[in-house]
Design a protein around this motif. Structure first.
Motif, PDB file in Angstrom:
ATOM      1  N   VAL A 139      65.036  -7.957 -22.276  1.00  0.00           N
ATOM      2  CA  VAL A 139      65.309  -8.970 -23.290  1.00  0.00           C
ATOM      3  C   VAL A 139      64.236  -9.331 -24.346  1.00  0.00           C
ATOM      4  CG1 VAL A 139      67.626 -10.105 -23.773  1.00  0.00           C
ATOM      5  CG2 VAL A 139      66.483  -9.889 -21.536  1.00  0.00           C
ATOM      6  N   ASP A 140      63.136  -9.682 -23.472  1.00  0.00           N
ATOM      7  CA  ASP A 140      62.088 -10.405 -24.454  1.00  0.00           C
ATOM      8  C   ASP A 140      60.778  -8.969 -24.808  1.00  0.00           C
ATOM      9  OD1 ASP A 140      62.771 -12.720 -23.242  1.00  0.00           O
ATOM     10  OD2 ASP A 140      61.925 -12.186 -21.497  1.00  0.00           O
ATOM     11  N   PHE A 141      60.551  -8.269 -23.842  1.00  0.00           N
ATOM     12  CA  PHE A 141      59.402  -7.352 -23.980  1.00  0.00           C
ATOM     13  C   PHE A 141      59.921  -5.926 -24.759  1.00  0.00           C
ATOM     14  CE2 PHE A 141      57.115  -3.610 -22.160  1.00  0.00           C
ATOM     15  CZ  PHE A 141      55.987  -3.977 -22.539  1.00  0.00           C
ATOM     16  N   ASN A 142      60.935  -5.433 -24.657  1.00  0.00           N
ATOM     17  CA  ASN A 142      61.076  -4.034 -25.109  1.00  0.00           C
ATOM     18  C   ASN A 142      62.696  -4.026 -25.422  1.00  0.00           C
ATOM     19  OD1 ASN A 142      61.177  -3.685 -22.537  1.00  0.00           O
ATOM     20  ND2 ASN A 142      61.090  -1.528 -22.904  1.00  0.00           N
ATOM     21  N   PRO A 143      63.302  -4.896 -26.311  1.00  0.00           N
ATOM     22  CA  PRO A 143      64.872  -4.735 -26.550  1.00  0.00           C
ATOM     23  C   PRO A 143      65.352  -3.712 -27.060  1.00  0.00           C
ATOM     24  CG  PRO A 143      63.652  -6.352 -27.886  1.00  0.00           C
ATOM     25  CD  PRO A 143      62.708  -6.052 -27.351  1.00  0.00           C
ATOM     26  N   PRO A 144      66.504  -3.362 -26.879  1.00  0.00           N
ATOM     27  CA  PRO A 144      67.216  -2.329 -27.349  1.00  0.00           C
ATOM     28  C   PRO A 144      67.390  -2.530 -28.686  1.00  0.00           C
ATOM     29  CG  PRO A 144      68.629  -3.033 -25.979  1.00  0.00           C
ATOM     30  CD  PRO A 144      67.396  -4.022 -25.455  1.00  0.00           C
ATOM     31  N   LYS A 145      67.470  -1.256 -29.453  1.00  0.00           N
ATOM     32  CA  LYS A 145      67.603  -1.662 -30.969  1.00  0.00           C
ATOM     33  C   LYS A 145      69.065  -2.090 -31.192  1.00  0.00           C
ATOM     34  CE  LYS A 145      65.002   2.266 -32.600  1.00  0.00           C
ATOM     35  NZ  LYS A 145      65.052   3.804 -32.104  1.00  0.00           N
ATOM     36  N   VAL A 146      70.059  -1.859 -30.459  1.00  0.00           N
ATOM     37  CA  VAL A 146      71.210  -2.510 -30.314  1.00  0.00           C
ATOM     38  C   VAL A 146      71.572  -2.889 -29.142  1.00  0.00           C
ATOM     39  CG1 VAL A 146      73.839  -2.151 -30.525  1.00  0.00           C
ATOM     40  CG2 VAL A 146      72.396  -0.413 -32.077  1.00  0.00           C
ATOM     41  N   PRO A 147      71.734  -4.220 -28.974  1.00  0.00           N
ATOM     42  CA  PRO A 147      71.959  -5.041 -27.751  1.00  0.00           C
ATOM     43  C   PRO A 147      72.913  -4.292 -26.770  1.00  0.00           C
ATOM     44  CG  PRO A 147      72.255  -6.829 -29.527  1.00  0.00           C
ATOM     45  CD  PRO A 147      72.054  -5.420 -30.220  1.00  0.00           C
ATOM     46  N   GLY A 148      72.629  -4.054 -25.740  1.00  0.00           N
ATOM     47  CA  GLY A 148      73.443  -3.599 -24.589  1.00  0.00           C
ATOM     48  C   GLY A 148      73.348  -2.029 -24.611  1.00  0.00           C
ATOM     49  N   LEU A 149      72.761  -1.133 -25.798  1.00  0.00           N
ATOM     50  CA  LEU A 149      72.949   0.094 -25.562  1.00  0.00           C
ATOM     51  C   LEU A 149      71.567   0.857 -25.614  1.00  0.00           C
ATOM     52  CD1 LEU A 149      75.719   0.431 -28.553  1.00  0.00           C
ATOM     53  CD2 LEU A 149      76.177   0.299 -25.953  1.00  0.00           C
ATOM     54  N   ASP A 150      71.828   1.969 -25.147  1.00  0.00           N
ATOM     55  CA  ASP A 150      70.332   2.790 -24.915  1.00  0.00           C
ATOM     56  C   ASP A 150      70.082   3.382 -26.263  1.00  0.00           C
ATOM     57  OD1 ASP A 150      68.426   4.549 -23.919  1.00  0.00           O
ATOM     58  OD2 ASP A 150      69.605   6.388 -23.992  1.00  0.00           O
ATOM     59  N   ASP A 151      68.831   3.326 -26.604  1.00  0.00           N
ATOM     60  CA  ASP A 151      68.262   3.845 -27.914  1.00  0.00           C
ATOM     61  C   ASP A 151      68.678   5.013 -28.303  1.00  0.00           C
ATOM     62  OD1 ASP A 151      67.484   1.328 -28.464  1.00  0.00           O
ATOM     63  OD2 ASP A 151      65.017   1.892 -28.370  1.00  0.00           O
ATOM     64  N   VAL A 152      68.423   5.901 -27.198  1.00  0.00           N
ATOM     65  CA  VAL A 152      68.579   7.448 -27.626  1.00  0.00           C
ATOM     66  C   VAL A 152      69.915   7.887 -27.357  1.00  0.00           C
ATOM     67  CG1 VAL A 152      67.658   9.958 -26.508  1.00  0.00           C
ATOM     68  CG2 VAL A 152      66.107   7.732 -26.362  1.00  0.00           C
ATOM     69  N   THR A 153      70.594   7.688 -26.418  1.00  0.00           N
ATOM     70  CA  THR A 153      72.042   8.230 -26.376  1.00  0.00           C
ATOM     71  C   THR A 153      73.277   7.071 -26.820  1.00  0.00           C
ATOM     72  OG1 THR A 153      72.296   7.040 -24.095  1.00  0.00           O
ATOM     73  CG2 THR A 153      71.410   9.267 -24.280  1.00  0.00           C
ATOM     74  N   GLY A 154      72.982   5.989 -27.231  1.00  0.00           N
ATOM     75  CA  GLY A 154      73.995   4.932 -27.515  1.00  0.00           C
ATOM     76  C   GLY A 154      75.056   4.592 -26.373  1.00  0.00           C
ATOM     77  N   GLU A 155      74.578   5.047 -25.204  1.00  0.00           N
ATOM     78  CA  GLU A 155      75.275   4.738 -24.086  1.00  0.00           C
ATOM     79  C   GLU A 155      75.131   3.320 -23.355  1.00  0.00           C
ATOM     80  OE1 GLU A 155      75.901   9.205 -22.411  1.00  0.00           O
ATOM     81  OE2 GLU A 155      74.328   7.805 -21.280  1.00  0.00           O
TER      82      GLU A 155
END
Ligand SMILES: Nc1nc2c(ncn2[C@@H]2O[C@H](COP(=O)(O)OP(=O)(O)O)[C@@H](O)[C@H]2O)c(=O)[nH]1
Ligand SMILES: Nc1ncnc2c1ncn2[C@@H]1O[C@H](COP(=O)(O)OP(=O)(O)O)[C@@H](O)[C@H]1O
Length: 227
Positions: A139-155
């Motif tokens: 949450v602090d260091f490298n948050p995903p682009k969309v909270p709760g979802l993987d940047d690459v797959t959206g899963e």
């Protein structure tokens, strides 16, 4: 950087020290294949294999899984990578595992991450993981682009069952007694291949690891060309 000789590396360090984060940077920069013992175990749990179901309670309790099971699993996966350079993350964690690996392969370098336990506790309770790939967020260091979802797959991302404060304490204890206290017995310091990196921030440690691997890999390649 293109590798000419097969290069075999191990990354060690307490849970939450940044092994997965640094491994992702190493594989991206140097093109080694990444093998993570924790990811392999979680894939078995997810696929509900017999082994995964047997190991789940050990993992959820913050204990190491038995050496013979772990060594067999990793060595059989490594055999499939015989012609590749690899980076092994999370294995070996005990003297017996280190001996089993040593009998099968000569390791060129061992990167040891030294991060204070206090730093780690905060990180692990805010770690979010994409289980199929092993990608980690924070949450602090490298948050995903969309909270709760993987940047690459959206899963969806999940919090690991063993990332609770109580289990983290048990995992750190297991690391202290079964890995850290025994490190001198692992065959790496005596062979001169153990390199430690200390700090509290991955972004500050990473440039040192990157420079170290650049020099290590070019010297390996030079030796190879001399043959
Ligand atoms: N705040 C902070 N979090 C970090 C740093 N480096 C890694 N993390 C996060 O800490 C957690 C543990 O890192 P990870 O690479 O999974 O460690 P591993 O358990 O050793 O593989 C993850 O959520 C990372 O995103 C850092 O320098 N600062
Ligand atoms: N080499 C190993 N030997 C025994 N158990 C292991 C090993 N690697 C992983 N495990 C099991 O899987 C759990 C999670 O491992 P891992 O994903 O590597 O954790 P972390 O990334 O937090 O260091 C460990 O707490 C342990 O139960």
């Amino acid at each position: 950087m293109a590798l000419h000789k097969i290069f075999r590396a191990v990354i060690m360090g307490p849970p939450g020290s940044g092994k997965g984060t640094v491994s992702a940077r190493i594989t991206k920069t140097f093109g080694l294949k990444h093998l993570s013992s924790g990811d392999i175990l979680r894939a078995n749990i997810n696929a509900k294999t017999e082994l995964g179901l047997l190991m789940k309670s050990c993992i959820d309790q913050g204990q190491l899984v038995p050496d013979d099971v772990m060594s067999r699993l990793i060595l059989s996966d490594l055999r499939a990578l015989d012609q590749s350079s690899w980076l092994l993350d999370g294995f070996p964690r005990t003297v017996s595992q280190a001996d089993a690996l040593d009998k099968a392969y000569s390791v060129d370098t061992v990167i040891n991450l030294n991060v204070p336990f206090q730093t780690i506790k905060q990180r692990l309770t805010s770690r979010w993981t994409h289980l199929p790939s092993g990608r980690v967020y924070n949450v602090d260091f490298n948050p995903p682009k969309v909270p709760g979802l993987d940047d690459v797959t959206g899963e969806p991302l999940v919090q690991r069952d063993d990332d609770t404060p109580e289990t983290v304490t048990r995992r750190l204890k297991a690391y202290e007694t079964q890995t850290d206290d025994c490190k001198n017995v692992f065959p790496y310091r005596s062979k001169g291949v153990l390199q430690s990196f200390s700090g509290t921030e991955t972004n500050k440690i990473w440039p040192h690891i990157e420079a170290f691997l650049h020099s290590k890999l070019s010297s390996v390649d030079e030796k190879c060309e001399d043959l």
